[in-house]
Design a protein around this motif. Structure first.
Motif, PDB file in Angstrom:
ATOM      1  N   SER A 230       0.356   8.806   0.927  1.00  0.00           N
ATOM      2  CA  SER A 230       0.812   7.624   0.217  1.00  0.00           C
ATOM      3  C   SER A 230       1.978   6.960   0.946  1.00  0.00           C
ATOM      4  CB  SER A 230       1.223   8.000  -1.211  1.00  0.00           C
ATOM      5  OG  SER A 230       1.713   6.874  -1.902  1.00  0.00           O
ATOM      6  N   ARG A 231       2.933   7.767   1.434  1.00  0.00           N
ATOM      7  CA  ARG A 231       4.067   7.199   2.171  1.00  0.00           C
ATOM      8  C   ARG A 231       3.605   6.534   3.461  1.00  0.00           C
ATOM      9  NH1 ARG A 231       6.456  12.147   0.727  1.00  0.00           N
ATOM     10  NH2 ARG A 231       6.212  12.933   2.866  1.00  0.00           N
ATOM     11  N   ALA A 232       2.666   7.164   4.183  1.00  0.00           N
ATOM     12  CA  ALA A 232       2.145   6.571   5.408  1.00  0.00           C
ATOM     13  C   ALA A 232       1.418   5.258   5.113  1.00  0.00           C
ATOM     14  CB  ALA A 232       1.204   7.548   6.107  1.00  0.00           C
ATOM     15  N   THR A 233       0.669   5.235   4.015  1.00  0.00           N
ATOM     16  CA  THR A 233      -0.040   4.020   3.629  1.00  0.00           C
ATOM     17  C   THR A 233       0.932   2.904   3.288  1.00  0.00           C
ATOM     18  OG1 THR A 233      -1.849   5.371   2.759  1.00  0.00           O
ATOM     19  CG2 THR A 233      -1.771   3.068   2.075  1.00  0.00           C
ATOM     20  N   GLN A 234       1.984   3.229   2.548  1.00  0.00           N
ATOM     21  CA  GLN A 234       2.992   2.220   2.212  1.00  0.00           C
ATOM     22  C   GLN A 234       3.678   1.683   3.462  1.00  0.00           C
ATOM     23  OE1 GLN A 234       5.535   4.203  -0.590  1.00  0.00           O
ATOM     24  NE2 GLN A 234       3.902   4.435  -2.109  1.00  0.00           N
ATOM     25  N   THR A 235       3.926   2.555   4.448  1.00  0.00           N
ATOM     26  CA  THR A 235       4.533   2.123   5.699  1.00  0.00           C
ATOM     27  C   THR A 235       3.629   1.141   6.432  1.00  0.00           C
ATOM     28  OG1 THR A 235       5.712   4.221   5.940  1.00  0.00           O
ATOM     29  CG2 THR A 235       5.445   2.895   7.922  1.00  0.00           C
ATOM     30  N   ILE A 236       2.342   1.460   6.508  1.00  0.00           N
ATOM     31  CA  ILE A 236       1.404   0.583   7.204  1.00  0.00           C
ATOM     32  C   ILE A 236       1.233  -0.738   6.454  1.00  0.00           C
ATOM     33  CG2 ILE A 236      -1.010   0.341   7.909  1.00  0.00           C
ATOM     34  CD1 ILE A 236      -0.988   3.326   8.546  1.00  0.00           C
ATOM     35  N   LEU A 237       1.233  -0.691   5.124  1.00  0.00           N
ATOM     36  CA  LEU A 237       1.157  -1.931   4.350  1.00  0.00           C
ATOM     37  C   LEU A 237       2.384  -2.806   4.595  1.00  0.00           C
ATOM     38  CD1 LEU A 237      -0.270  -0.649   0.936  1.00  0.00           C
ATOM     39  CD2 LEU A 237      -1.403  -2.158   2.579  1.00  0.00           C
ATOM     40  N   LEU A 238       3.557  -2.179   4.683  1.00  0.00           N
ATOM     41  CA  LEU A 238       4.776  -2.932   4.994  1.00  0.00           C
ATOM     42  C   LEU A 238       4.696  -3.522   6.391  1.00  0.00           C
ATOM     43  CD1 LEU A 238       7.657  -3.805   4.241  1.00  0.00           C
ATOM     44  CD2 LEU A 238       8.463  -1.576   5.074  1.00  0.00           C
ATOM     45  N   LEU A 239       4.171  -2.736   7.337  1.00  0.00           N
ATOM     46  CA  LEU A 239       4.020  -3.208   8.708  1.00  0.00           C
ATOM     47  C   LEU A 239       3.042  -4.380   8.771  1.00  0.00           C
ATOM     48  CD1 LEU A 239       5.176  -2.146  11.453  1.00  0.00           C
ATOM     49  CD2 LEU A 239       2.973  -1.053  11.804  1.00  0.00           C
ATOM     50  N   VAL A 240       1.927  -4.266   8.056  1.00  0.00           N
ATOM     51  CA  VAL A 240       0.924  -5.336   8.056  1.00  0.00           C
ATOM     52  C   VAL A 240       1.470  -6.603   7.412  1.00  0.00           C
ATOM     53  CG1 VAL A 240      -1.297  -6.037   7.079  1.00  0.00           C
ATOM     54  CG2 VAL A 240      -1.063  -3.788   8.142  1.00  0.00           C
ATOM     55  N   SER A 241       2.176  -6.463   6.291  1.00  0.00           N
ATOM     56  CA  SER A 241       2.733  -7.652   5.626  1.00  0.00           C
ATOM     57  C   SER A 241       3.773  -8.340   6.507  1.00  0.00           C
ATOM     58  CB  SER A 241       3.355  -7.259   4.285  1.00  0.00           C
ATOM     59  OG  SER A 241       4.408  -6.324   4.465  1.00  0.00           O
ATOM     60  N   THR A 242       4.567  -7.548   7.233  1.00  0.00           N
ATOM     61  CA  THR A 242       5.534  -8.133   8.172  1.00  0.00           C
ATOM     62  C   THR A 242       4.821  -8.866   9.291  1.00  0.00           C
ATOM     63  OG1 THR A 242       7.065  -6.312   7.719  1.00  0.00           O
ATOM     64  CG2 THR A 242       7.490  -7.618   9.684  1.00  0.00           C
ATOM     65  N   PHE A 243       3.770  -8.232   9.819  1.00  0.00           N
ATOM     66  CA  PHE A 243       3.012  -8.866  10.896  1.00  0.00           C
ATOM     67  C   PHE A 243       2.377 -10.176  10.428  1.00  0.00           C
ATOM     68  CE2 PHE A 243      -1.150  -9.665  12.736  1.00  0.00           C
ATOM     69  CZ  PHE A 243      -0.807  -9.842  14.061  1.00  0.00           C
ATOM     70  N   VAL A 244       1.723 -10.145   9.272  1.00  0.00           N
ATOM     71  CA  VAL A 244       1.037 -11.343   8.778  1.00  0.00           C
ATOM     72  C   VAL A 244       2.029 -12.480   8.556  1.00  0.00           C
ATOM     73  CG1 VAL A 244      -0.272 -12.289   6.838  1.00  0.00           C
ATOM     74  CG2 VAL A 244      -0.870 -10.053   7.773  1.00  0.00           C
ATOM     75  N   MET A 287      10.758   3.456  12.140  1.00  0.00           N
ATOM     76  CA  MET A 287      11.778   4.505  12.171  1.00  0.00           C
ATOM     77  C   MET A 287      12.386   4.739  10.799  1.00  0.00           C
ATOM     78  SD  MET A 287      13.805   4.129  15.811  1.00  0.00           S
ATOM     79  CE  MET A 287      14.140   2.372  15.656  1.00  0.00           C
ATOM     80  N   SER A 288      12.570   3.668  10.030  1.00  0.00           N
ATOM     81  CA  SER A 288      13.172   3.822   8.708  1.00  0.00           C
ATOM     82  C   SER A 288      12.235   4.492   7.717  1.00  0.00           C
ATOM     83  CB  SER A 288      13.592   2.448   8.168  1.00  0.00           C
ATOM     84  OG  SER A 288      12.454   1.623   7.952  1.00  0.00           O
ATOM     85  N   ARG A 289      10.917   4.430   7.976  1.00  0.00           N
ATOM     86  CA  ARG A 289       9.945   4.983   7.044  1.00  0.00           C
ATOM     87  C   ARG A 289       9.404   6.340   7.463  1.00  0.00           C
ATOM     88  NH1 ARG A 289       9.256   2.910   2.151  1.00  0.00           N
ATOM     89  NH2 ARG A 289       7.100   3.645   2.256  1.00  0.00           N
TER      90      ARG A 289
END
Length: 313
Positions: A230-244, A287-289
């Motif tokens: 779940s934490r890894a998924t939240q990190t990737i979702l944050l990364l994707v939203s930042t990218f988009v 790094m923060s996640r």
């Protein structure tokens, strides 16, 4: 040097230094994790290539744009300019592809065992290396013609229109032809973006259904903690939203540059800034996640203090 060029030069310099520091710090942390015996995750290989792509964008776009804004006129040469722009396009494409691979792979990993993607859970890790190789190959081939349209200096002896983009000039032959060419180059980006959004939507849906199923456990638990997946998924979702967010802003500015006959100083620099934002910000998000980094830092500090106490006694 005018005050506005000095100001934008300092902004470019700050962004470039932050991007270099962030990507090298994340690379160092992965080396630290590797040599301390921690087991690497399947997504770590994709993240390592994302670091390389980020570094390409920062060095090939941020550095020359900073030098141009600060008035450095001797760099780059025409060949170096073409090479830098090609590396920038390849790095930018691999950033998109790597983020897309991360979101798709994570969506497969967290999918329920009874879903239609369940059988891909075993196959997906074995396809990561091949997917990354194909990602690099695709964007290297797609952008191979880009240097033809880029020059270091303005060529007054030709009848071709050219646009000033700071440290290089781009040929403008025909708006319709250029728009079709830009659409062709943007097709892999659009495909990756669509897959990324689909995978992100799937992850959000899976996490929401999982939260609904285990809600009663969270109510009775005194210290609820999310699972590593779940934490890894939240990190990737944050990364994707930042990218988009940054990618959408960059695309809007680039479309404006293509449509306008004369590109303004402000528009050119804002487009360049938006291009380097994601490669500069994403390492700090990762790094923060990453809980492994904080644990390893704590262990390193504790061991350092223990050695200091022992040496003092």
């Amino acid at each position: 040097m005018s005050p506005r060029n000095l100001a934008i030069g300092m902004v470019f310099l700050s962004q470039t230094v932050a991007g270099i520091f962030g990507n090298f710090s994340l690379f160092y942390h992965y080396l630290f994790i590797y040599f301390t015996g921690y087991r690497l995750r399947n997504t770590d290989l994709v993240l390592q290539h994302l670091i390389v792509a980020n570094s390409l964008v920062v060095f090939s776009k941020g550095v020359p744009q900073t030098m141009a804004a600060l008035g450095w006129k001797q760099f780059p040469s025409d060949f170096e300019c073409k090479l830098l722009f090609y590396l920038h396009r390849v790095g930018r494409g691999v950033c998109i592809g790597s983020t897309c691979l991360l979101s798709i792979f994570q969506a497969i990993i967290i999918s329920p065992r009874n879903s239609r993607w369940a059988e891909l859970k075993v196959k997906a890790p074995r396809c990561i290396s091949l997917s990354i190789f194909l990602c690099w190959l695709l964007f290297m081939l797609v952008n191979i013609i880009i240097p033809v349209y880029v020059n270091r200096n303005w060529t007054n002896y030709t009848t071709e229109k050219q646009k000033d983009f700071g440290y290089y000039f781009a040929k403008v032959d025909d708006k319709i032809a250029d728009s079709l060419f830009a659409a062709l180059l943007s097709f892999p980006d659009a495909l990756c973006l669509g897959l990324m959004l689909w995978a992100s939507g799937s992850m959000v849906s899976i996490l929401y259904r999982h939260k609904q199923r285990v809600q009663h456990i969270h109510r009775t638990s005194l210290s609820p903690r999310s699972s590593p997946e779940s934490r890894a998924t939240q990190t990737i979702l944050l990364l994707v939203s930042t990218f988009v967010s940054f990618y959408t802003l960059s695309c809007i500015l680039l479309v404006c540059l293509v449509l306008f006959d004369t590109a303004s100083w402000f528009l050119v620099n804002m487009a360049a800034l938006s291009t380097v934002c994601y490669p500069s910000v994403s390492p700090f998000i990762l790094m923060s996640r990453d809980s492994r980094i904080s644990r390893l830092s704590f262990v390193w500090v504790r061991n350092t203090k223990s050695r200091t106490i022992i040496s003092n006694t």
